[in-house]
Structures are given as C-alpha cells and as structure tokens.
Design a protein around this motif. Structure first.
Motif, PDB file in Angstrom:
ATOM      1  N   GLY A 168      21.812  21.075  31.447  1.00 48.58           N
ATOM      2  CA  GLY A 168      22.516  22.348  31.582  1.00 48.58           C
ATOM      3  C   GLY A 168      23.627  22.233  32.590  1.00 48.58           C
ATOM      4  N   CYS A 169      24.870  22.251  32.119  1.00 46.13           N
ATOM      5  CA  CYS A 169      26.011  21.960  32.992  1.00 46.13           C
ATOM      6  C   CYS A 169      26.937  23.156  33.162  1.00 46.13           C
TER       7      CYS A 169
ATOM      8  N   GLY B 123      24.208  23.794  37.292  1.00 48.12           N
ATOM      9  CA  GLY B 123      24.010  22.399  36.922  1.00 48.12           C
ATOM     10  C   GLY B 123      25.077  21.491  37.502  1.00 48.12           C
TER      11      GLY B 123
ATOM     12  N   ASP C  81      24.203  18.521  27.982  1.00 47.99           N
ATOM     13  CA  ASP C  81      24.580  19.866  27.559  1.00 47.99           C
ATOM     14  C   ASP C  81      24.886  19.817  26.067  1.00 47.99           C
TER      15      ASP C  81
ATOM     16  N   LYS D 154      31.793  21.451  28.699  1.00 40.53           N
ATOM     17  CA  LYS D 154      30.984  21.465  29.918  1.00 40.53           C
ATOM     18  C   LYS D 154      30.645  20.050  30.377  1.00 40.53           C
TER      19      LYS D 154
ATOM     20  N   GLU E 141      16.364  20.795  35.714  1.00 36.62           N
ATOM     21  CA  GLU E 141      16.522  21.678  34.555  1.00 36.62           C
ATOM     22  C   GLU E 141      17.241  22.935  35.016  1.00 36.62           C
TER      23      GLU E 141
ATOM     24  N   VAL F 183      18.699  25.274  32.908  1.00 39.39           N
ATOM     25  CA  VAL F 183      18.843  26.203  31.784  1.00 39.39           C
ATOM     26  C   VAL F 183      17.825  27.333  31.888  1.00 39.39           C
TER      27      VAL F 183
ATOM     28  N   ARG G  62      14.658  27.351  30.045  1.00 36.42           N
ATOM     29  CA  ARG G  62      14.023  27.607  28.750  1.00 36.42           C
ATOM     30  C   ARG G  62      12.879  26.610  28.548  1.00 36.42           C
TER      31      ARG G  62
ATOM     32  N   THR H   9      13.944  23.127  27.022  1.00 37.05           N
ATOM     33  CA  THR H   9      14.676  22.222  27.908  1.00 37.05           C
ATOM     34  C   THR H   9      13.794  21.762  29.072  1.00 37.05           C
TER      35      THR H   9
ATOM     36  N   GLY I 175      16.889  26.544  36.651  1.00 38.30           N
ATOM     37  CA  GLY I 175      17.276  27.551  35.666  1.00 38.30           C
ATOM     38  C   GLY I 175      16.284  28.702  35.687  1.00 38.30           C
TER      39      GLY I 175
END
Length: 361
Positions: free
Chosen positions: A187-188, A192, A211, A216, A254, A256, A258, A261, A279
């Motif tokens: 996740g960028c 991130g 990503d 990104k 991580e 993101v 989720r 992920t 995240g």
C-alpha cells in the motif's frame, strides 16, 4: 473573548462539507488556542465525513496541522504564545500505567481539550481526532502542541501530525527496521510512502513497494523503494519471496488495512520476521489465519498506532532531519489549497491523484 473563525464542518454522513462560522473559546486550564497555518487533508478526515469513525456529527474536520500558539490557559508550561508547533492527537497523561513504566508512546489516557468549539447557534462540534484544524484557529489540550524549529515550513511540518509520522514510525519505532534489513510495504499511499522513507532512513538494504497502481509505485520509488510489485499483475507474496532469496522480508508493513492484504503481509515475511499493521481497518472486517501458521512462523505480529510515536521526542528530531536535507518531506505535498477546496481534495484523494493536499491559511 472567544474567537470567531471560519472552519470546515461535516454536518451529516456522506454530506459535502461546508465552510461555516466557528466559535473558539478562550483556553481554559491546560488548554491552548493555536492559529493554524497549514493542515493536510488526511484520509481519516474523509472517514469522519463518511461516518466511519463514529456518528457524533457535526464534525470540525482537519488534524494534520502546524501553526503558532495564540494563547494558553492556566497552568500551561510546555508551550507559550508565539511558539511554532505541530499538533498531535495523543497528548500523553504522564500518570497512567504505560507512562509510569516509561512507555508514554503507549499512553492509555491520552486527552484533548475539555471545552468544545461550537457553531454560531451553540451547537457543539466534535473536533476530528480532538484537533479540528480545518479552521483559522483551534482549541486543543496544551499537550497536543509540540514545539519545533520555526524554520520548517508549516505545509510540511503539519504532515508529521498524522500520516507521515504514522508511516515513518511504523518502520522505525514499531517494525524496528535497521541496517541491512529487507522491508516490504504493501500500500503506497501517504502512510506507505512514509514507511518507505522511514525504512530508507533506517538503512534498509532492500525496500519492496507493493500496490495496484503504477503511478503510486512511481511515487514509492521516489521515496526510496528499491523494487516495485504491481499486485494486479503478479502475486505479491511470491514476488517478495523471489526478491529476498526465497525467504521473505524481514519486516512487512501493511498500510492498507484489509484482511486480504494483511494475509499477504503475513506470508510474505521471513521466518521470525515482523508484520506491522498500520493501515486502518473498518469495524466489520475480520481475519482468519491457521493458528499453526501463526505458531510455526514465529516472529512478531504488531499493530502500529500513530507510528508508536512520542511527539515530544519524534517531531523535533524529524524536523531537524528535514532541515538538514536528510528527510524529504516536501515530496509529500501534491498541492496547496484553501479552506473552501477540501471537498475537491477528498475527491482527488479518493481517485488516488494526490499524496497530500495541504490547506494553507
């Protein structure tokens, strides 16, 4: 006398924000009024508008801010009028069991201002993360103000108040990244990329950015990623293992929030490696993992709240690194906007067009 200012308010779930007149009271004991100079548009503000945090509408949005102390209340000694400060949303108490054990970054009794800011009709506002900095002035607990070198531009200094600190801290404080480590960041976005920057600062030898968006991934490279993986095109777990001699990364961050992920992060780490969740998941999300895998792979599964930062320690240090040219915070600022442009900034953020829009007052 109370201050009458303009601020960005979310009145209801999913409704467009509006620019409204806000009444900021004089600071009471332990409080400070800050003249806001700049405030980043963070995804958390959009979460507030969408009712993803709670339903305590109306909200005075904005929390990623820097400015100058206007006035302080009785008993305030940590800051004084005229100080240039970054606002934080975890003012430590100094008295809870975490603070007394010498771990104030885990403070279990963080606090905000006691008084409420209001609309003109007296309606109390819920300040986003206890700050509410999409406004010309805001009221906070004095402990939410961290004095830093005023040579730093407010547009970049304020970013340490949330997303950038969360990412850098996830790598350095929570993940313990050190010289020679291999690191993967899933996740960028802003957080991130800040984790990538933190890993680079700590001396990681290999930094793998993951990503679904090539744009990104390009940003991630600018922040120090040595390798990139588009997870729409290849399995990120296999790609990370291939780039780390078949073992997996020492630290996987991580960013993101989720379950899918997080599982990628879990299986992309080396044996005895570390997974850091920075995240933010939503309340309905659940995670299922084979308990034998959790046991058999060893290592550490950590959550990083605000990058496990201690603002009084970390903010001045990172600002010093920025002023020395060793920490490229300017790269996070995609655009500067006015208070009336926040709704448009939310749309750009949702489309992935910006890292940070920054409101300049």
């Amino acid at each position: 006398m109370p201050y009458t200012v303009q601020g960005v308010v979310a009145r209801g779930k999913g409704e467009p924000v509006s620019l409204e007149t806000v009444i900021v009271p004089d600071p009471g004991p332990g409080e400070a009024v800050v003249t806001v100079q700049a405030c980043g548009v963070c995804h958390t503000d959009l979460h507030y508008r969408e009712g993803g945090i709670n339903d305590d509408f109306p909200f005075l949005l904005g929390h990623e801010a820097a400015g100058v102390v206007e006035a302080v209340g009785e008993g305030v000694t940590e800051v004084a009028p005229g100080d240039f400060v970054i606002l934080n949303w975890r003012a430590v108490c100094g008295r809870c069991r975490a603070c007394l054990r010498g771990r104030p970054w885990y403070c279990f009794n963080t606090h905000n201002a006691t008084q409420k800011m209001t609309l003109e009709d007296g309606t109390e506002l819920s300040a986003a993360l206890g700050i509410g900095a999409f406004a010309e002035k805001t009221l906070v607990a004095a402990g939410q103000c961290t004095k830093v070198d005023q040579a730093a531009a407010a547009t970049v200094a304020g970013l340490l108040g949330c997303g950038v600190m969360a990412g850098i801290g996830a790598a350095i404080n929570t993940g313990g990244v050190t010289r020679g480590d291999s690191v993967a960041v899933i996740g960028c976005g802003g957080v991130g990329d800040a984790a990538i920057l933190g890993a680079s600062l700590a001396g990681a030898s290999k930094i793998i950015a993951v990503d679904v968006d090539d744009r990104k991934l390009g940003w991630a490279t600018d922040f120090g990623a040595t390798h990139t993986v588009n997870s729409r095109q290849s399995d990120p777990v296999e790609a990370i293992r291939e780039l780390t001699g078949g073992f997996g990364a020492d630290v996987v961050i991580e960013a993101v929030g989720r379950p899918e992920t997080y599982k990628q992060a879990f299986y992309a780490r080396d044996l005895a490696g570390t997974v850091v969740l920075v995240g933010v998941p939503t309340p309905e999300m659940t995670l299922e993992l084979p308990l034998l895998d959790v046991f058999g792979r060893g290592g550490a599964l950590k959550s990083s709240w605000y990058g496990d930062c201690l603002p009084s320690r970390d903010f001045p240090m990172l600002i010093d690194l920025y002023l020395q040219g060793r920490l490229d915070l300017d790269r996070f600022v995609s655009e500067t906007i006015g208070l009336g442009d926040v709704e448009d900034a939310f749309a750009k953020m949702h489309r992935g067009e910006v890292l940070r829009s920054v409101v300049v007052l």
